[in-house]
Scaffold this active site. Sequence first.
Site, mmCIF file in Angstrom:
data_model
loop_
_atom_site.group_PDB
_atom_site.id
_atom_site.type_symbol
_atom_site.label_atom_id
_atom_site.label_comp_id
_atom_site.label_asym_id
_atom_site.label_seq_id
_atom_site.Cartn_x
_atom_site.Cartn_y
_atom_site.Cartn_z
ATOM 1 N N SER A 95 0.852 -1.196 0.000
ATOM 2 C CA SER A 95 0.000 0.000 0.000
ATOM 3 C C SER A 95 0.881 1.237 0.000
ATOM 4 O O SER A 95 2.023 1.202 0.482
ATOM 5 C CB SER A 95 -0.886 0.004 1.246
ATOM 6 O OG SER A 95 -1.496 1.266 1.447
ATOM 7 N N TYR A 136 -1.496 -1.053 10.622
ATOM 8 C CA TYR A 136 -1.729 -1.550 9.260
ATOM 9 C C TYR A 136 -0.625 -1.072 8.321
ATOM 10 O O TYR A 136 -0.081 -1.852 7.531
ATOM 11 C CB TYR A 136 -3.098 -1.066 8.771
ATOM 12 C CG TYR A 136 -3.373 -1.351 7.315
ATOM 13 C CD1 TYR A 136 -3.818 -2.602 6.902
ATOM 14 C CD2 TYR A 136 -3.201 -0.354 6.350
ATOM 15 C CE1 TYR A 136 -4.076 -2.853 5.560
ATOM 16 C CE2 TYR A 136 -3.462 -0.596 5.013
ATOM 17 C CZ TYR A 136 -3.897 -1.849 4.622
ATOM 18 O OH TYR A 136 -4.137 -2.099 3.296
ATOM 19 N N LYS A 161 2.335 -3.058 6.000
ATOM 20 C CA LYS A 161 2.529 -2.879 4.561
ATOM 21 C C LYS A 161 3.971 -2.480 4.241
ATOM 22 O O LYS A 161 4.498 -2.834 3.179
ATOM 23 C CB LYS A 161 1.536 -1.848 4.022
ATOM 24 C CG LYS A 161 0.091 -2.334 4.056
ATOM 25 C CD LYS A 161 -0.085 -3.612 3.255
ATOM 26 C CE LYS A 161 -1.514 -4.074 3.176
ATOM 27 N NZ LYS A 161 -1.694 -5.275 2.323
#
Length: 273
Positions: A164, A177, A181
């Site tokens: 991401s 999160y 990534k």
Amino acid sequence: MLRSVFRCLRINPVAGHRSMSQSSLAGKVAIVTASTDGIGLAAAQALGKRGAHVVVSSRRQANVDKAVALLQSQSIQVTGTTCNVGKGEDREKLVKMTLDQCGGIDILVSNAAVNPFFGSIMDSTEEVWDKILDVNVKSAFLMTKLVVPHMEKRGGGNVVFVSSVGGYQPMQGLGPYCVSKTALLGLTRALAPDLAQSNIRVNCVAPGVIKTRFSSALWQNEDLVDELKKQLSIKRIGEPEEIGGVIAFLCTEEASYITGETITVTGGIGCRL
């Protein structure tokens, strides 16, 4: 007009080969995790339209059935099963079913991810970190470890991780999160030299904000979108198909000299660590 087309093909045979890209993955078998919606489904479509037999999966059978029906309606060879990649027995079942029904594995697209937390990173708990790292990072590696021996039997293969833009620029409220990534960028670099010896290429795609259900809290907020567009060269939110096409490209022979790389597909957001 036809004469001019044939003349062009004689002068520039590459133009003729481009039309053959629809079958560039014929005979290949591709596992795509979390592939009944969003970027995963778009990747399955892009791989399937290039001739691959795609194996789609999701935690819910109803979602699998819906995705399989859609892909079949597009004349794509597809097999589907339920799978929670955070569970070792489910990962093994996915690989075994693929081998039993498709005869081998050439491509792994590791797309599965979770985000059970939103808020200040200092408020995140050990349970949150365990969940995010187990699914987003550890399962990506363990799925790779499971499929590599079967890729080696077929003379090589391709692994693509889906990271991401948040792996480069952490987003407020999504700290754990985004850290997961970032880890995928490192995993790509770490695996590529080892697996190159087996003719297996390992790459990564880092999407920007894409119009999927998973990211709907971002792109459905008009104020956030307005702020985001200030960072974009292409002043719109991306579509899943724009990520699926890049993933499929990385699995073709056209990308045969690319490994250990992360392709950022962000509409022009600057990405650097």
